[in-house]
Scaffold this motif. Structure first.
Motif, PDB file in Angstrom:
ATOM      1  N   PHE A  89       0.843  -1.183   0.000  1.00  0.00           N
ATOM      2  CA  PHE A  89       0.000   0.000   0.000  1.00  0.00           C
ATOM      3  C   PHE A  89       0.888   1.246   0.000  1.00  0.00           C
ATOM      4  N   ASP A  90       0.365   2.318  -0.578  1.00  0.00           N
ATOM      5  CA  ASP A  90       1.111   3.578  -0.501  1.00  0.00           C
ATOM      6  C   ASP A  90       0.569   4.493   0.594  1.00  0.00           C
ATOM      7  N   LEU A  91      -0.505   4.051   1.279  1.00  0.00           N
ATOM      8  CA  LEU A  91      -1.053   4.799   2.410  1.00  0.00           C
ATOM      9  C   LEU A  91      -1.663   3.826   3.409  1.00  0.00           C
ATOM     10  N   ILE A  92      -1.265   3.956   4.665  1.00  0.00           N
ATOM     11  CA  ILE A  92      -1.888   3.215   5.763  1.00  0.00           C
ATOM     12  C   ILE A  92      -2.412   4.233   6.768  1.00  0.00           C
ATOM     13  N   VAL A  93      -3.671   4.074   7.172  1.00  0.00           N
ATOM     14  CA  VAL A  93      -4.284   4.970   8.153  1.00  0.00           C
ATOM     15  C   VAL A  93      -4.833   4.128   9.299  1.00  0.00           C
ATOM     16  N   ALA A  94      -4.874   4.713  10.485  1.00  0.00           N
ATOM     17  CA  ALA A  94      -5.416   3.989  11.632  1.00  0.00           C
ATOM     18  C   ALA A  94      -5.838   4.959  12.724  1.00  0.00           C
ATOM     19  N   ASN A  95      -6.978   4.649  13.314  1.00  0.00           N
ATOM     20  CA  ASN A  95      -7.431   5.307  14.540  1.00  0.00           C
ATOM     21  C   ASN A  95      -7.539   4.211  15.587  1.00  0.00           C
ATOM     22  N   PRO A  96      -6.406   3.799  16.155  1.00  0.00           N
ATOM     23  CA  PRO A  96      -6.396   2.632  17.036  1.00  0.00           C
ATOM     24  C   PRO A  96      -6.888   2.962  18.440  1.00  0.00           C
ATOM     25  N   PRO A  97      -7.108   1.958  19.273  1.00  0.00           N
ATOM     26  CA  PRO A  97      -7.490   2.219  20.671  1.00  0.00           C
ATOM     27  C   PRO A  97      -6.335   2.874  21.411  1.00  0.00           C
ATOM     28  N   TYR A  98      -6.511   4.148  21.796  1.00  0.00           N
ATOM     29  CA  TYR A  98      -5.389   4.872  22.400  1.00  0.00           C
ATOM     30  C   TYR A  98      -5.674   5.376  23.821  1.00  0.00           C
ATOM     31  N   ILE A  99      -6.807   4.974  24.386  1.00  0.00           N
ATOM     32  CA  ILE A  99      -7.096   5.361  25.762  1.00  0.00           C
ATOM     33  C   ILE A  99      -6.370   4.400  26.711  1.00  0.00           C
ATOM     34  N   ALA A 100      -5.559   4.940  27.600  1.00  0.00           N
ATOM     35  CA  ALA A 100      -4.888   4.096  28.593  1.00  0.00           C
ATOM     36  C   ALA A 100      -5.924   3.484  29.539  1.00  0.00           C
ATOM     37  N   ALA A 101      -5.613   2.311  30.057  1.00  0.00           N
ATOM     38  CA  ALA A 101      -6.566   1.608  30.921  1.00  0.00           C
ATOM     39  C   ALA A 101      -6.982   2.460  32.113  1.00  0.00           C
ATOM     40  N   ASP A 102      -6.018   3.203  32.698  1.00  0.00           N
ATOM     41  CA  ASP A 102      -6.358   3.997  33.885  1.00  0.00           C
ATOM     42  C   ASP A 102      -7.091   5.290  33.545  1.00  0.00           C
ATOM     43  N   GLU A 103      -7.317   5.558  32.252  1.00  0.00           N
ATOM     44  CA  GLU A 103      -8.079   6.734  31.833  1.00  0.00           C
ATOM     45  C   GLU A 103      -9.536   6.409  31.516  1.00  0.00           C
ATOM     46  N   MET A 104      -9.875   5.130  31.442  1.00  0.00           N
ATOM     47  CA  MET A 104     -11.216   4.737  31.021  1.00  0.00           C
ATOM     48  C   MET A 104     -12.301   5.269  31.953  1.00  0.00           C
ATOM     49  N   ALA A 105     -12.021   5.281  33.242  1.00  0.00           N
ATOM     50  CA  ALA A 105     -13.033   5.739  34.201  1.00  0.00           C
ATOM     51  C   ALA A 105     -13.393   7.203  34.006  1.00  0.00           C
ATOM     52  N   GLY A 106     -12.513   7.976  33.377  1.00  0.00           N
ATOM     53  CA  GLY A 106     -12.757   9.392  33.176  1.00  0.00           C
ATOM     54  C   GLY A 106     -13.537   9.725  31.924  1.00  0.00           C
ATOM     55  N   LEU A 107     -13.829   8.717  31.092  1.00  0.00           N
ATOM     56  CA  LEU A 107     -14.595   8.960  29.875  1.00  0.00           C
ATOM     57  C   LEU A 107     -16.063   9.228  30.197  1.00  0.00           C
ATOM     58  N   SER A 108     -16.742   9.916  29.295  1.00  0.00           N
ATOM     59  CA  SER A 108     -18.168  10.163  29.488  1.00  0.00           C
ATOM     60  C   SER A 108     -18.924   8.832  29.476  1.00  0.00           C
ATOM     61  N   ARG A 109     -20.092   8.810  30.119  1.00  0.00           N
ATOM     62  CA  ARG A 109     -20.866   7.576  30.188  1.00  0.00           C
ATOM     63  C   ARG A 109     -21.288   7.097  28.803  1.00  0.00           C
ATOM     64  N   ASP A 110     -21.568   8.013  27.897  1.00  0.00           N
ATOM     65  CA  ASP A 110     -21.947   7.644  26.533  1.00  0.00           C
ATOM     66  C   ASP A 110     -20.899   6.723  25.911  1.00  0.00           C
ATOM     67  N   VAL A 111     -19.643   7.089  26.128  1.00  0.00           N
ATOM     68  CA  VAL A 111     -18.533   6.345  25.539  1.00  0.00           C
ATOM     69  C   VAL A 111     -18.206   5.115  26.380  1.00  0.00           C
ATOM     70  N   ARG A 112     -18.020   5.324  27.661  1.00  0.00           N
ATOM     71  CA  ARG A 112     -17.538   4.248  28.545  1.00  0.00           C
ATOM     72  C   ARG A 112     -18.515   3.074  28.618  1.00  0.00           C
ATOM     73  N   GLU A 113     -19.814   3.358  28.623  1.00  0.00           N
ATOM     74  CA  GLU A 113     -20.793   2.300  28.842  1.00  0.00           C
ATOM     75  C   GLU A 113     -21.392   1.728  27.563  1.00  0.00           C
ATOM     76  N   TRP A 114     -21.228   2.434  26.430  1.00  0.00           N
ATOM     77  CA  TRP A 114     -21.958   2.012  25.235  1.00  0.00           C
ATOM     78  C   TRP A 114     -21.089   1.699  24.020  1.00  0.00           C
ATOM     79  N   GLU A 115     -19.884   2.248  23.949  1.00  0.00           N
ATOM     80  CA  GLU A 115     -19.051   1.974  22.781  1.00  0.00           C
ATOM     81  C   GLU A 115     -18.140   0.775  23.048  1.00  0.00           C
TER      82      GLU A 115
END
Length: 282
Positions: free
Chosen positions: A180-206
């Motif tokens: 390929f001449d282009l690779i793109v990625a939006n990988p999982p980049y939230i650290a485990a100890d940061e998960m509790a600080g996410l909004s409920r919309d994200v933390r509980e449903w995604e």
């Protein structure tokens, strides 16, 4: 509720209910959900608000408001989300497309490409948008989740690029060999100890798998950078979305991995959002 109530009255009550539940932007969400329940265009909602609300619409709207009060994302409730001017199907199996990811699209479109690989494709919004904006390109979307791949395929069909998009189940690039001449990625980049600080919309449903590596938030970048050297063509580009505090760390990982022309690029809010680099000439 009384069927004789007008849309304005029903909407006001819904906003009050969501606000009491602690839902942010309650008025915005209530309007979107009322338009969806009514089958009305959101831009013409004001025209129908003075009218009485039918029992059928009231039942649908009450159900949607009840679900939103439990912080279920609006995109899940209406089944779609706008991204880069197009609509994408969204389910609980894929990450909700976000406006900041459009920065990655803008960066990718700065230079020509013919073959693009989207890692962790999820809804397919990145790959599909790049193909729609570049009609001469073909691409592959890879994801470890079969359910996500099914959503991505439907989105490719919905946006008329399915003849140029292929979706494969793969743990990053484990099963991918073509260049390929282009690779793109939006990988999982939230650290485990940061998960509790996410909004409920994200933390509980995604999907948690799409949010965190259960470690320091950099694991996926390390893996992809190591694998990319075998898949990218000479002077091919690797473009990542990152968390706003990860620019320096991801850029250094790219340099250590042998990539050149490494840059950190901010989003429209001025926060570090994308890191890009190139493989060296052969």
């Amino acid at each position: 509720m009384n069927d004789a109530r007008t849309g304005s009255q029903v909407l006001a009550a819904a906003v009050q209910h969501l606000t009491k539940a602690g839902v942010p932007d309650a008025a915005r969400d209530a309007r979107k959900l009322f338009a969806y329940a009514s089958g009305a265009d959101a831009g013409r909602l004001t025209l129908i608000l003075p009218e009485p609300v039918s029992a059928e619409v009231m039942t649908r709207f009450d159900h949607l408001i009840a679900r939103r009060s439990r912080f279920e994302p609006v995109s899940h409730l209406i089944g779609s989300r706008a991204f880069y001017g197009r609509d994408f199907e969204v389910t609980k199996d894929v990450l909700d497309p976000r406006p900041e990811t459009e920065t990655l699209i803008d960066v990718a479109l700065r230079d020509p490409f013919a073959r693009v690989l989207d890692l962790g494709t999820g809804s397919g919004c990145i790959l599909i948008t790049l193909l729609a904006e570049n009609p001469g390109a073909v691409g592959v979307g890879a994801d470890v989740s079969p359910k996500a791949l099914a959503v991505a395929l439907r989105n490719a069909q919905r946006n008329h690029v399915d003849d140029r998009a292929t979706f494969v189940q793969s743990d990053w690039m484990a099963g991918i060999r073509r260049p390929f001449d282009l690779i793109v990625a939006n990988p999982p980049y939230i650290a485990a100890d940061e998960m509790a600080g996410l909004s409920r919309d994200v933390r509980e449903w995604e999907p948690r798998l799409a949010l965190t590596d259960e470690a320091d938030g950099l694991s996926a970048y390390r893996t992809i950078i190591a694998q990319a050297q075998h898949v990218l063509e000479p002077e091919g580009r690797l473009i990542f979305e990152i968390g706003s505090t990860q620019g320096k760390a991801v850029a250094e990982l790219m340099r250590q991995g042998g990539l050149a022309h490494v840059f950190v690029i901010p989003d429209l809010d001025g926060r570090d959002r994308v890191v890009t680099g190139k493989t060296r000439r052969s």
